[in-house]
Design a protein around this motif. Structure first.
Motif, short mmCIF file in Angstrom:
data_model
loop_
_atom_site.label_atom_id
_atom_site.label_comp_id
_atom_site.label_asym_id
_atom_site.label_seq_id
_atom_site.Cartn_x
_atom_site.Cartn_y
_atom_site.Cartn_z
N SER A 191 0.83 -1.21 0.00
CA SER A 191 0.00 0.00 0.00
C SER A 191 0.86 1.25 0.00
CB SER A 191 -0.95 0.00 1.21
OG SER A 191 -0.24 -0.02 2.43
N LEU A 192 1.98 1.22 0.72
CA LEU A 192 2.87 2.38 0.74
C LEU A 192 3.50 2.61 -0.63
CD1 LEU A 192 4.93 3.96 3.32
CD2 LEU A 192 6.25 3.12 1.37
N LEU A 193 3.95 1.54 -1.28
CA LEU A 193 4.54 1.68 -2.61
C LEU A 193 3.53 2.24 -3.60
CD1 LEU A 193 6.68 -1.58 -2.88
CD2 LEU A 193 7.52 0.75 -2.56
N LEU A 194 2.28 1.81 -3.52
CA LEU A 194 1.26 2.33 -4.44
C LEU A 194 0.99 3.81 -4.19
CD1 LEU A 194 -1.23 -0.67 -4.55
CD2 LEU A 194 0.17 0.18 -6.44
N ALA A 195 0.95 4.21 -2.93
CA ALA A 195 0.74 5.62 -2.63
C ALA A 195 1.89 6.46 -3.17
CB ALA A 195 0.58 5.82 -1.13
N VAL A 196 3.11 6.00 -2.98
CA VAL A 196 4.27 6.72 -3.49
C VAL A 196 4.23 6.76 -5.02
CG1 VAL A 196 6.78 6.69 -3.68
CG2 VAL A 196 5.70 6.24 -1.47
N ALA A 197 3.83 5.65 -5.64
CA ALA A 197 3.75 5.60 -7.10
C ALA A 197 2.74 6.61 -7.64
CB ALA A 197 3.38 4.19 -7.56
N ALA A 198 1.61 6.74 -6.96
CA ALA A 198 0.61 7.71 -7.40
C ALA A 198 1.16 9.13 -7.31
CB ALA A 198 -0.66 7.58 -6.56
N LEU A 199 1.78 9.46 -6.18
CA LEU A 199 2.35 10.80 -6.04
C LEU A 199 3.51 11.02 -7.01
CD1 LEU A 199 0.69 10.71 -3.31
CD2 LEU A 199 2.43 12.24 -2.42
N GLY A 200 4.19 9.93 -7.38
CA GLY A 200 5.31 10.04 -8.30
C GLY A 200 4.90 10.07 -9.76
N GLY A 201 3.61 9.91 -10.04
CA GLY A 201 3.14 10.02 -11.41
C GLY A 201 3.19 8.74 -12.22
N ASP A 202 3.29 7.58 -11.58
CA ASP A 202 3.26 6.32 -12.32
C ASP A 202 1.93 6.21 -13.06
OD1 ASP A 202 4.20 3.50 -12.86
OD2 ASP A 202 2.32 3.09 -11.80
N GLU A 203 1.99 6.08 -14.38
CA GLU A 203 0.80 6.22 -15.21
C GLU A 203 -0.30 5.22 -14.85
OE1 GLU A 203 3.86 6.11 -16.37
OE2 GLU A 203 4.22 7.80 -17.73
N ALA A 204 0.03 3.95 -14.70
CA ALA A 204 -0.99 2.94 -14.42
C ALA A 204 -1.63 3.19 -13.06
CB ALA A 204 -0.38 1.55 -14.47
N THR A 205 -0.83 3.53 -12.07
CA THR A 205 -1.35 3.75 -10.73
C THR A 205 -2.21 5.02 -10.69
OG1 THR A 205 0.64 2.68 -9.87
CG2 THR A 205 -0.71 3.91 -8.30
N VAL A 206 -1.77 6.05 -11.39
CA VAL A 206 -2.56 7.29 -11.47
C VAL A 206 -3.91 7.01 -12.12
CG1 VAL A 206 -2.68 9.53 -12.65
CG2 VAL A 206 -0.60 8.86 -11.43
N GLU A 207 -3.90 6.26 -13.20
CA GLU A 207 -5.15 5.97 -13.91
C GLU A 207 -6.12 5.17 -13.05
OE1 GLU A 207 -8.06 5.70 -16.85
OE2 GLU A 207 -6.31 7.02 -16.69
N VAL A 208 -5.61 4.18 -12.35
CA VAL A 208 -6.48 3.29 -11.58
C VAL A 208 -7.02 3.97 -10.33
CG1 VAL A 208 -6.45 1.20 -10.13
CG2 VAL A 208 -5.59 1.12 -12.47
N PHE A 209 -6.19 4.72 -9.62
CA PHE A 209 -6.64 5.34 -8.37
C PHE A 209 -7.14 6.77 -8.57
CE2 PHE A 209 -4.06 1.85 -6.73
CZ PHE A 209 -4.92 1.34 -5.76
N GLY A 210 -6.67 7.46 -9.59
CA GLY A 210 -7.22 8.77 -9.89
C GLY A 210 -8.61 8.65 -10.49
N GLY A 211 -8.78 7.66 -11.36
CA GLY A 211 -10.10 7.31 -11.87
C GLY A 211 -10.70 8.28 -12.86
N GLU A 212 -9.88 9.20 -13.38
CA GLU A 212 -10.45 10.23 -14.26
C GLU A 212 -11.12 9.63 -15.48
OE1 GLU A 212 -9.00 14.21 -16.75
OE2 GLU A 212 -7.60 13.19 -15.40
N HIS A 213 -10.59 8.52 -16.00
CA HIS A 213 -11.13 7.93 -17.22
C HIS A 213 -11.87 6.62 -16.95
CE1 HIS A 213 -7.58 10.36 -18.66
NE2 HIS A 213 -8.59 10.90 -19.31
N LEU A 214 -12.11 6.28 -15.69
CA LEU A 214 -12.86 5.07 -15.39
C LEU A 214 -14.35 5.32 -15.55
CD1 LEU A 214 -11.00 3.70 -12.22
CD2 LEU A 214 -10.72 2.99 -14.61
N PRO A 215 -15.11 4.35 -16.04
CA PRO A 215 -16.56 4.52 -16.20
C PRO A 215 -17.24 4.81 -14.88
CG PRO A 215 -15.78 2.61 -17.42
CD PRO A 215 -14.63 3.07 -16.57
N GLU A 216 -18.34 5.54 -14.96
CA GLU A 216 -19.11 5.93 -13.78
C GLU A 216 -20.33 5.05 -13.55
OE1 GLU A 216 -18.22 8.17 -11.66
OE2 GLU A 216 -16.69 9.32 -12.72
#
Length: 355
Positions: A323-348
């Motif tokens: 969980s810590l690595l994923l949080a760091v990855a999101a803040l670091g801009g890892d594309e896959a992690t940003v997409e999955v947890f940011g959710g901007e392009h995920l269906p509603e």
């Protein structure tokens, strides 16, 4: 050995250096069994949700072969109804330790599979795992109640438990969004999933009375944000509402009130929720605080009882590091992690006609 390009996304000032990130990933790999299974720790049990979270962390670190082995383990152990047991004992052969089947544990494979695809672009992997995801979603949606919430498990004898957990349903909400993204990518329309997601999201946002009262647990506080049901001002308002109750400055996030116990997993997940709600500075602060749980081998203790100045339990868990690595990855801009947890392009999903 981790990919240097990917490991760079796991570097965050005040949280992880490149060397520390490599050490944590190495520790996580050491927990993984040769068959791909990732138990809590060697000799501990495995549950499908935390196994998947750890696999996602490996992908964020560029360890794609190890992550794929973890998903292969899930495919090989999926039951005929699309589920997995709640817990498997560690050993040469993974035997069920808890034969209940929890809905959010089973749904989470969709999050992991979509994350792996986004990290690798591996269409063959997505094709192989699509039937696994379809079966898992089918199992979960058979537990959905008329109000949209998801019953939290089937007992070992198959009896459906109709009570729903807000944390679990919020996690399922995230999983359904990822499953629908997968379906759209594969041009396999799933209107039933869209309806189910819309109804579930409405229940999470507007109907707390449809869930068991677990408000003393921090996960019930932040999971509607982490699972994507709340965004924008609603997400930030929810974070503010619980901040003073759950956050212990300098240490992290309490697991459950009123216990004087902060936990690494909840702290890292809150950091992800903060990042997703547009509060990266607060997210970084939480991750800085939780470094007091870091052990010499790069893994993280599960928690700390601050009234007693004691680590407890004395376990270095895969999912805490994951969980810590994923949080760091999101803040670091890892594309896959940003997409999955940011959710901007995920269906509603489709909004329900009724309330």
């Amino acid at each position: 050995m981790t990919s240097p390009g990917r490991t760079e996304r796991l570097v965050l000032d005040g949280v992880l250096t490149a060397a520390q990130a490599r050490q944590t990933v190495k520790g996580l790999l050491a927990i993984q069994r040769p068959d791909g299974a990732i138990p809590w720790f060697r000799g501990g049990h495995l549950d499908p949700w935390d196994h998947t979270e750890s696999a996602m962390a490996l992908d964020a670190a560029g360890e794609h072969a190890a992550a794929e082995a973890a998903y292969r383990w899930l495919a090989e152990h999926q039951l005929t109804d699309g589920s997995w047991y709640a817990a498997y004992a560690d050993g040469e052969v993974q035997e069920p330790k808890d034969r209940a089947r929890e809905s959010n544990f089973c749904a989470y494979v969709a999050v992991g599979v979509w994350h792996h695809y986004l990290a690798t672009g591996d269409e063959a992997f997505l094709q192989r795992m699509w039937p696994v995801v379809v079966a898992a979603v089918g199992f979960v949606l058979r537990l959905q109640l008329p109000g949209g919430q998801i019953g939290w498990k089937r007992e070992a004898d198959g009896t459906a438990v109709r009570e729903a957990l807000l944390t679990g349903s919020s996690s399922v909400h995230h999983a359904l969004r990822c499953a629908l993204a997968m379906a759209e990518h594969r041009e396999r329309p799933q209107p039933d999933w869209e309806l189910a997601l819309g109804l579930l999201g409405h229940a999470v946002r507007r109907h707390p009375e449809r869930f068991l009262d677990k408000g003393s647990y921090s996960m019930d506080w932040y999971y509607p944000v982490l699972g994507g049901a709340l965004r924008g001002e609603e997400a930030r308002a929810r974070i503010e509402e619980g901040w003073e109750r759950f956050v212990v400055p300098g240490l992290g996030v309490r697991c459950v009130l009123p216990n004087p116990w902060v936990t690494g997993g909840e702290s890292a997940e809150l950091a992800l929720a903060l990042w997703a709600s547009g509060q990266p500075d607060r997210a970084r602060l939480i991750l800085e605080w939780v470094q007091h749980l870091r052990a010499e081998d790069g893994l993280y203790w599960t928690g700390y009882v601050f009234d007693d100045d004691a680590v407890w339990p004395e376990e270095l868990t895969s999912w805490t590091a994951g969980s810590l690595l994923l949080a760091v990855a999101a803040l670091g801009g890892d594309e896959a992690t940003v997409e999955v947890f940011g959710g901007e392009h995920l269906p509603e999903g489709l909004a329900p006609d009724c309330c």
